[in-house]
Design a protein around this motif. Structure first.
Motif, short mmCIF file in Angstrom:
data_model
loop_
_atom_site.label_atom_id
_atom_site.label_comp_id
_atom_site.label_asym_id
_atom_site.label_seq_id
_atom_site.Cartn_x
_atom_site.Cartn_y
_atom_site.Cartn_z
N ARG A 8 -10.02 35.21 31.11
CA ARG A 8 -9.50 36.58 31.18
C ARG A 8 -8.09 36.52 31.76
O ARG A 8 -7.67 35.50 32.33
N LEU A 9 -7.39 37.65 31.66
CA LEU A 9 -6.06 37.72 32.27
C LEU A 9 -6.20 37.69 33.78
O LEU A 9 -7.08 38.35 34.36
N PRO A 10 -5.35 36.95 34.48
CA PRO A 10 -5.45 36.89 35.94
C PRO A 10 -5.04 38.20 36.59
O PRO A 10 -4.26 38.98 36.04
N ALA A 11 -5.56 38.44 37.80
CA ALA A 11 -5.18 39.62 38.58
C ALA A 11 -3.82 39.38 39.20
O ALA A 11 -3.52 38.29 39.72
N ALA A 12 -2.96 40.41 39.17
CA ALA A 12 -1.58 40.25 39.63
C ALA A 12 -1.48 40.21 41.15
O ALA A 12 -0.61 39.51 41.69
N GLY A 13 -2.34 40.96 41.87
CA GLY A 13 -2.20 41.08 43.32
C GLY A 13 -2.17 39.75 44.05
O GLY A 13 -1.22 39.48 44.80
N PRO A 14 -3.17 38.88 43.89
CA PRO A 14 -3.14 37.60 44.59
C PRO A 14 -1.95 36.73 44.20
O PRO A 14 -1.42 35.98 45.02
N LEU A 15 -1.50 36.85 42.96
CA LEU A 15 -0.35 36.06 42.51
C LEU A 15 0.93 36.52 43.19
O LEU A 15 1.79 35.71 43.54
N ASP A 191 7.21 53.87 38.95
CA ASP A 191 6.49 54.22 37.72
C ASP A 191 6.41 53.02 36.79
O ASP A 191 5.35 52.75 36.19
N TYR A 192 7.52 52.29 36.64
CA TYR A 192 7.49 51.11 35.76
C TYR A 192 6.64 50.00 36.37
O TYR A 192 5.93 49.29 35.66
N ALA A 193 6.69 49.86 37.70
CA ALA A 193 5.83 48.86 38.35
C ALA A 193 4.37 49.14 38.06
O ALA A 193 3.58 48.22 37.80
N ARG A 194 4.00 50.41 38.07
CA ARG A 194 2.60 50.78 37.84
C ARG A 194 2.15 50.40 36.43
O ARG A 194 1.04 49.89 36.24
N VAL A 195 2.98 50.65 35.42
CA VAL A 195 2.54 50.38 34.05
C VAL A 195 2.81 48.94 33.62
O VAL A 195 2.20 48.46 32.66
N SER A 196 3.70 48.26 34.31
CA SER A 196 4.03 46.89 33.91
C SER A 196 3.26 45.84 34.69
O SER A 196 3.13 44.69 34.24
N GLY A 197 2.78 46.20 35.89
CA GLY A 197 2.16 45.21 36.76
C GLY A 197 3.16 44.39 37.54
O GLY A 197 2.78 43.54 38.34
N ASP A 198 4.47 44.64 37.34
CA ASP A 198 5.52 43.88 38.02
C ASP A 198 5.95 44.68 39.25
O ASP A 198 6.75 45.61 39.16
N HIS A 199 5.41 44.30 40.40
CA HIS A 199 5.64 45.03 41.64
C HIS A 199 6.68 44.35 42.52
O HIS A 199 6.61 44.45 43.75
N ASN A 200 7.63 43.69 41.92
CA ASN A 200 8.72 43.09 42.68
C ASN A 200 9.38 44.16 43.54
O ASN A 200 9.85 45.18 43.02
N PRO A 201 9.46 43.98 44.87
CA PRO A 201 9.98 45.04 45.74
C PRO A 201 11.45 45.37 45.51
O PRO A 201 11.91 46.42 45.96
N ILE A 202 12.17 44.54 44.81
CA ILE A 202 13.57 44.85 44.51
C ILE A 202 13.68 46.10 43.65
O ILE A 202 14.72 46.77 43.62
N HIS A 203 12.58 46.46 42.95
CA HIS A 203 12.58 47.64 42.08
C HIS A 203 11.92 48.86 42.71
O HIS A 203 12.05 49.96 42.19
N THR A 204 11.20 48.65 43.81
CA THR A 204 10.36 49.74 44.33
C THR A 204 10.63 50.09 45.79
O THR A 204 10.19 51.14 46.24
N SER A 205 11.35 49.25 46.52
CA SER A 205 11.48 49.44 47.96
C SER A 205 12.94 49.26 48.39
O SER A 205 13.58 48.27 48.04
N ARG A 206 13.44 50.22 49.17
CA ARG A 206 14.80 50.08 49.68
C ARG A 206 14.91 48.86 50.60
O ARG A 206 15.89 48.11 50.54
N LEU A 207 13.89 48.65 51.44
CA LEU A 207 13.90 47.49 52.32
C LEU A 207 13.84 46.20 51.51
O LEU A 207 14.59 45.26 51.77
N GLY A 208 12.94 46.17 50.51
CA GLY A 208 12.83 44.98 49.67
C GLY A 208 14.13 44.68 48.94
O GLY A 208 14.54 43.51 48.82
N ALA A 209 14.79 45.73 48.45
CA ALA A 209 16.07 45.53 47.77
C ALA A 209 17.12 44.99 48.73
O ALA A 209 17.88 44.07 48.39
N ARG A 210 17.16 45.53 49.96
CA ARG A 210 18.15 45.07 50.93
C ARG A 210 17.93 43.61 51.31
O ARG A 210 18.88 42.85 51.50
N LEU A 211 16.67 43.21 51.43
CA LEU A 211 16.38 41.82 51.77
C LEU A 211 16.88 40.86 50.69
O LEU A 211 17.16 39.69 50.97
N LEU A 212 17.00 41.37 49.45
CA LEU A 212 17.48 40.54 48.35
C LEU A 212 18.92 40.85 47.97
O LEU A 212 19.40 40.46 46.91
#
Length: 288
Positions: A8-15, A191-212
């Motif tokens: 089956r397709l792997p779960a994204a969270g642990p990855l 919204d895109y993170a929710r439908v894509s499964g790509d939860h990279n914080p650079i797209h969803t979090s101001r703090l995550g973006a600043r760290l990068l």
């Protein structure tokens, strides 16, 4: 190349947790392989979740329907790419890789009622003037026939390792006249993170973006590509290749200018900042 068939397709969270730990010195940041893994990951008989497809269509601007947008199988195959790129034998940390380009070939219309065999592998590790780049290749097949192919090119930045020829960036040309202007709101990130499964914080979090290194979150490049294809939706043939290069990041929120013009047997299109004209994406869509 060896093949590992998953049930089956792997779960994204642990990855994603594994990807985050890989950045922590002494926890997951140990010595990495020098070469790409000689491995293809495969999951067979994957159905399309029509409710999920409808959500994706809404976020990216596609009309609701039974035909898959060219970019949708990229989302279906993403868990395999995530598994491949977070494995201990992958040579670079996944978080921090820069998505330089994406090329998708649709060989015939893709129907939501079909079931797809998905496969992902990494290939062609090569020099770049800012480090090293590689391709992650994903395919979707039906009945043994490849119907879709996706090649994403990523950069691992390392000035000391760069050996490629430096490109002459020169003066930036004036952007073409826009066909449309779009306001890209901050919600595009989550919204895109929710439908894509790509939860990279650079797209969803101001703090995550600043760290990068970014003052605020940036839109996902594959959202930008999908949004452009949605604008061209009624003009695309049944079989085509759409090739884009990702330019400067698109900060959230922003107002962008979309341009498109016929070009031979296809289209040339681009996305620029509406006020400054800075480029975010340029691409072509050509009949197969």
């Amino acid at each position: 190349m060896s093949t590992l068939e998953l049930p089956r397709l792997p779960a994204a969270g642990p990855l994603y947790r594994r990807a985050a730990l890989a950045l922590v010195p002494g926890v997951g940041g140990g010595r990495r392989a020098a070469e790409l893994p000689d491995l293809e990951l495969v999951v067979r008989d994957v159905p399309v979740d029509r409710e999920h497809l409808a959500g994706y269509d809404r976020v990216c601007g596609f009309p609701l329907g039974d035909r898959l947008p060219a970019t949708y199988p990229h989302i279906m195959a993403f868990p395999l790419a995530l598994r491949l790129m977070t494995a201990p034998d992958f040579p670079f940390p996944m978080v921090g890789l820069v998505h330089l380009a994406n090329r998708i070939t649709v060989r015939r219309p893709l129907d939501a009622g079909e079931r797809y065999d998905l496969a992902v592998r990494a290939t062609d590790l090569r020099p770049h003037d800012r480090g090293r780049q590689l391709d992650v290749v994903a395919t979707a097949s039906v009945g043994g026939e490849e119907v879709w192919r996706d090649v994403s090119t990523y950069l691992s930045r390392d000035r000391g390792a760069g050996q490629g020829e430096r490109r002459d960036r020169g003066d930036r040309p004036a952007p073409p006249a826009p066909a449309a202007r779009w306001r890209v709101e901050p919600r595009v990130g989550p919204d895109y993170a929710r439908v894509s499964g790509d939860h990279n914080p650079i797209h969803t979090s101001r703090l995550g973006a600043r760290l990068l290194g970014f003052p605020r979150p940036i839109a996902h490049g594959m959202w930008s590509k999908a949004r452009c294809l949605a604008a061209l939706h009624s003009r695309l043939p049944d079989a085509y290749t759409v090739d884009v290069g990702f330019k400067l990041p698109l900060p959230l929120p922003s107002t962008v200018a979309f341009s498109a013009a016929p070009d031979g047997d296809g289209w040339r299109f681009a996305l620029h900042a509406a006020t400054s004209g800075k480029p975010h994406l340029s691409g072509t869509a050509r009949r197969e």
